[in-house]
Design a protein around this motif. Structure first.
Motif, short mmCIF file in Angstrom:
data_model
loop_
_atom_site.label_atom_id
_atom_site.label_comp_id
_atom_site.label_asym_id
_atom_site.label_seq_id
_atom_site.Cartn_x
_atom_site.Cartn_y
_atom_site.Cartn_z
N LEU A 196 8.61 3.24 -4.38
CA LEU A 196 8.49 2.36 -3.16
C LEU A 196 9.49 1.45 -3.06
O LEU A 196 9.63 0.55 -4.05
N CYS A 248 4.71 3.39 -8.14
CA CYS A 248 3.14 3.63 -7.65
C CYS A 248 2.69 4.47 -9.12
O CYS A 248 3.58 5.39 -9.30
N THR A 283 5.24 7.89 -6.94
CA THR A 283 6.15 7.42 -5.68
C THR A 283 6.82 6.35 -5.95
O THR A 283 6.19 5.42 -6.58
N PRO A 317 9.13 5.00 0.88
CA PRO A 317 9.13 5.77 -0.32
C PRO A 317 10.90 6.06 -0.66
O PRO A 317 11.38 6.48 0.32
N HIS A 330 -1.14 -2.42 -4.16
CA HIS A 330 -0.85 -3.12 -5.15
C HIS A 330 -0.32 -4.58 -4.92
O HIS A 330 -0.21 -4.52 -3.76
N ARG A 359 0.70 -1.30 -0.04
CA ARG A 359 -0.10 -0.12 -0.06
C ARG A 359 0.94 1.09 0.13
O ARG A 359 1.78 1.32 0.83
N CYS A 360 0.63 1.86 -0.97
CA CYS A 360 1.52 3.46 -1.24
C CYS A 360 1.12 4.21 -0.08
O CYS A 360 -0.09 4.57 0.26
#
Length: 230
Positions: free
Chosen positions: A82, A76, A80, A45, A18, A10-11
């Motif tokens: 990750l 993402c 972002t 991040p 995702h 999860r971002c």
């Protein structure tokens, strides 16, 4: 240690969910080496890229040889980048991941990114998979990054640690329009949210080049192109 094939990610920026599957790398002995993903830890991040922090040493589960592999990363769609956590960076990895679900697209040859030259090589290989076998350095040097060109195509590769801006995207689009060509953008650090908005408005495909040398599509035009590669 249990085998980690894929994890839910999860971002933290946009809260988008995702699914990330661990890539598999070939050891010198020929056995596949997969990174042990930690599905219980939150992704981090990547704001400032430090090359020595982008690699992890793991032993092959077949021959025991240590090898250096890119830390797993996921781009993402919000822009972002990750970094996926590992259960134990010093642990022996499990064999390569198993394919599940729908048939995967053809795998790309691994080109681990250590330098800008590696990034160029990975980008050119990907463009060839899209059917462009005549890729060369662009005659016109872009304001930033590395320009690549082929028949009917212009690509910009940005190997820096800075996220792309709307101006970067718009300059690439204008160059492509002047040459009546299609354009693609490849970045190692990702895209600012307003750069992503500009790309969506102009129809510019955006790709995030991860440390395995695999361009990951981060918007709809890039997804459509990626579906055509052989």
């Amino acid at each position: 240690m249990p085998e980690s094939v894929s994890v839910s990610v999860r971002c933290p920026a946009c809260r988008g969910a995702h699914r990330y599957t661990a890539p598999s790398y070939p050891c010198v002995c020929g056995a596949p080496v997969a990174l042990p993903l930690d599905g219980n830890a939150a992704p981090t991040p990547v704001v400032h890229r430090v090359w020595q922090d982008d690699w992890v040493t793991l032993r092959c589960g077949h021959c025991g040889r240590p090898g250096e592999w890119p830390r797993p990363e996921l781009g993402c769609p919000c822009g972002t980048l990750l970094r996926i956590p590992l259960t134990d960076p010093d642990a022996t990895p499990a064999p390569g991941p198993r394919e599940t679900g729908a048939a995967a697209r053809p795998a790309l040859p691994p080109v681990p990114i250590h330098s800008a030259r590696d990034a160029v090589t990975a980008t050119v290989l990907y463009l060839r998979k899209l059917g462009h076998g005549d890729i060369r350095r662009a005659d016109q040097r872009p304001p930033s990054g590395i320009g690549l060109a082929g028949r009917g195509i212009v690509a910009l590769l940005d190997p820096s640690a800075h996220r792309a801006t709307p101006r970067d995207v718009e300059c690439l689009w204008l160059t492509a329009m002047a040459e009546s060509a299609r354009c693609l953008y490849f970045s190692l650090a990702g895209y600012a949210p307003d750069a992503r908005e500009s790309a969506d408005r102009l129809g510019v495909p955006l790709f995030l080049l991860d440390l395995t040398g695999t361009p990951q599509p981060v918007n709809a035009p890039a997804d459509a192109l990626d579906a055509t590669r052989t």
